[in-house]
Design an enzyme around this catalytic site. Sequence first.
Site, short mmCIF file in Angstrom:
data_model
loop_
_atom_site.label_atom_id
_atom_site.label_comp_id
_atom_site.label_asym_id
_atom_site.label_seq_id
_atom_site.Cartn_x
_atom_site.Cartn_y
_atom_site.Cartn_z
N ASP A 4 0.87 -1.18 0.00
CA ASP A 4 0.00 0.00 0.00
C ASP A 4 0.91 1.23 0.00
OD1 ASP A 4 -2.11 1.70 0.20
OD2 ASP A 4 -2.98 0.77 1.99
N ASP B 191 -3.35 2.40 -5.73
CA ASP B 191 -2.17 2.43 -4.88
C ASP B 191 -2.03 1.19 -4.00
OD1 ASP B 191 -4.31 2.85 -3.26
OD2 ASP B 191 -3.52 4.59 -2.22
N GLU B 192 -2.65 0.10 -4.41
CA GLU B 192 -2.71 -1.07 -3.55
C GLU B 192 -2.61 -2.33 -4.39
OE1 GLU B 192 -5.81 -2.19 -0.30
OE2 GLU B 192 -6.41 -0.33 -1.28
#
Lengths: 478, 377
Positions: free
Chosen positions: A11, A105-106
């Site tokens: 993350d 973003d993960e």
Amino acid sequence: MRSAPVILHLDLDAFFTAVEQLHKPSLRGKPVVVGGVGGRGVVSTASYEARVFGIRSAMPTAEARRRCPNAAYLYPRFPAYRDCSLAVMSLVREVTPLVEQVSIDEAYLDLTPTHPGADADEVAAVAEGLRARIRATTGLTASIGAGTSKLVAKIHSDLAKPDGLALVPAGEEAERLAPMSVRAIPGVGPATAARLATHGIGTVGRLAELGADEAVRLLGRAHGTQLHAFALGLDDREVVTERAAKSVSAETTFDVDVTDRVRLGLHLRELAERVGERLRKDGLSGRTVVLKVRRHDFSTLTRSTTLDQPTDDVPLVVRHAERLLAGLDVADGLRLLGVGVSGLSLYTQPDLLDGLLDAPEPPVRAASGDEGDEEFVRPDAGGGAGSGLKDAAEGEAALTEEAAMTSAPTWRAGQDVTHAEHGAGWVQGSGVGRVTVRFEGPHTEVGRIRTFAADDPALAPADPPVWHAQAEGGAGAG
Amino acid sequence: MKFRVERDVLAEAVTWVARGLPARPPVPVLAGILLEAGDDGTLTLSAFDYEVSARVTVAADVAEAGTVLVLGRLLADISRNLPARPIDVSTEGSKVQVTCGASRFSLLMMPADDYPTLPASPEPTGSVDGHLFTQAVAQVSIAADRGDTLPILTGVRVEVNGDTMTLLATDRYRLAMRELHWNPTSTDADHVVLIPARTLSETARSLGASGSIDVALGATAGGDGLVGFEAGRRRTTTRLLDGEYPKVSSIFPTTSDTEAVIKTSELVEAVKRVALVAERNTPVRLRFSDGQVAIEAGTGDDAQASEAVECALTGPEIEIAFNPTYLLDGLGAVGTDWSRISFTQASRPAVLSGQPEQDGAADTSYRYVLMPVRYAS
């Protein structure tokens, strides 16, 4: 579940604001808030400096401003975030082919194919190596949780933040989870937590002790069984590489609640056009038309209708969305309207009557420009596209402030611009016909600010700047 | 009111009239069937839901003329289940007594005064052969829209011009058109009406067994907005759909580059089999080459199937994809041993017609235009 902690959850830390601080030297080390900056916007991301003031994702921006008036409040620059996300994800894919990107973003990684038989030490080395490469290549920091399942990895990437690694050796899952609040488990929201609390269950450990039967009695079969297994650290979900897009949608948040059906119809049409454009661009079509509304009291409703045939036809989507909207009471006003198409397929059944049917009359445009348009929200764009947004909260930022009050070009706080004389910079603020620009770039010193007329011909919007690894020395992404 | 009628006669009449009764009537009286016993030895049964009216007259021994309204579905169930003996119906107070042999039913009398007036019986504008009409309606109504997005597309467009009647329907993805001869009362008959497809096909099926059906179109149908059908002693009216039907004549391709003639039953069987892997109507792909058509369905990620069928081809080879249900609907409707499919391009509509002989010409009185499926990329 794997027998070693080879499942990683990566993350990026405060991703949107981290990119802003990377591109804008003057913001490094300062509180930065990205989101809907207008009157009704909500916070997408707050930098760690801003979080000190209690600012959180999904908080109304107005409240954030009260808590921290001096933070930089910026509109999201999705193209810039997308570029950074792509760079990060390509580094991630060098580690293992088994990558499930769940948002911009993960991502989940399963190291089994590239590191068979890896033990905890080897996984830790791989994860630290990846974090170092992300930092060196993109200037961004990532936190990683590692465990034998997605559940454990996800919970621990959060605990590792910022810029850390948390690894749970095999067999220690239940023990590590036990002291955590039940809210740590995905799927336990306020309602479930409240229900568990009335039975004196506040921690994961207590939920695990409860036993499966009791959990089912309390929470129902599906939910109870699953949550109880999670509480014991048991999670069979695989890391799936190819997650095809499930829906294409667009939504908009209004600055002021809208009750006028004509205006809602107008927005509906615009949203449907954007959805149709996106469908055609990706060669997709969908069978289910979804309408999403959020009422003045934040209650959110979705209504959907399923067609015989997948379509990418805007008038058809508009017609169904209008019918769904007609079935809803809008007398109290809507603060958000969204249109989506799901049930996607790769073929379309074209229409014999294309062009032969009278297009529905477009409603008269209401004279106003008080609401902002939102980026497409595509919760799980296929692997690599990286165009998905983090979650619903990030997708509902209202993106205007003084927008469209005048005929001058609209400059948004945070926007990349270029000036014929002064070069590249970004909009620090605008209003009353003037715009203030700070001239700096990722690799410059903190730049100077200058103010121009909003319609200054020398000033033009620009593409996002690019951060280069070789300039590492001057660009610590605090 | 008091009359006696044969069980079969009553059961048949009630069943026919009750078929259109609404399941959940907007007004309670609309769940009723109106029984009118006349001094001339006739019993007339009527039902009406503001859209469709049905009325049939049968012979009965009428002892006392009168009118009552009773629950239609109940009367239909009762009359079907009674023994095959004469049925006596009479009014007693607020009840209607139905007696047949040892069976006795006492039905509540509904307020006949509240019952709406049925539309006037229309004067026919012409007649059409019952079997021909039923077949034509079945061939066309499959292409009508079953959804409710665009109400006009749920209708069958019926156009009469002299002694030619043209039926047409489309749900935007396929279009079916049938031309047939009828016998207009006047040679300059010229009407265009839009009849709800579901009602039309029910009406055609229930009247088709009779040799000839009288059709009342236009102003003679008891006011605009109505069409009437009459066969034997059954009369029915239907409210027409209102609206401008799209100008579909431009849809029919004017040329064809490739024509394929295939045995209808073989293609139907093959498409049905191959389509087993086509979940939720994903397309079937057909590759026409000289001598055969190769049929495929399914994608690499899922199950796949393929089969080849003999085919006589003129013109260039073509590969095209269709929704299997739409293709099968058309093949099922041509009603001939052979089918001829004409193509221009893989992205343009194909036209399907029946053909009685393998080497003969196509029978273009029925044409089924099918829009192919387009793949992304």
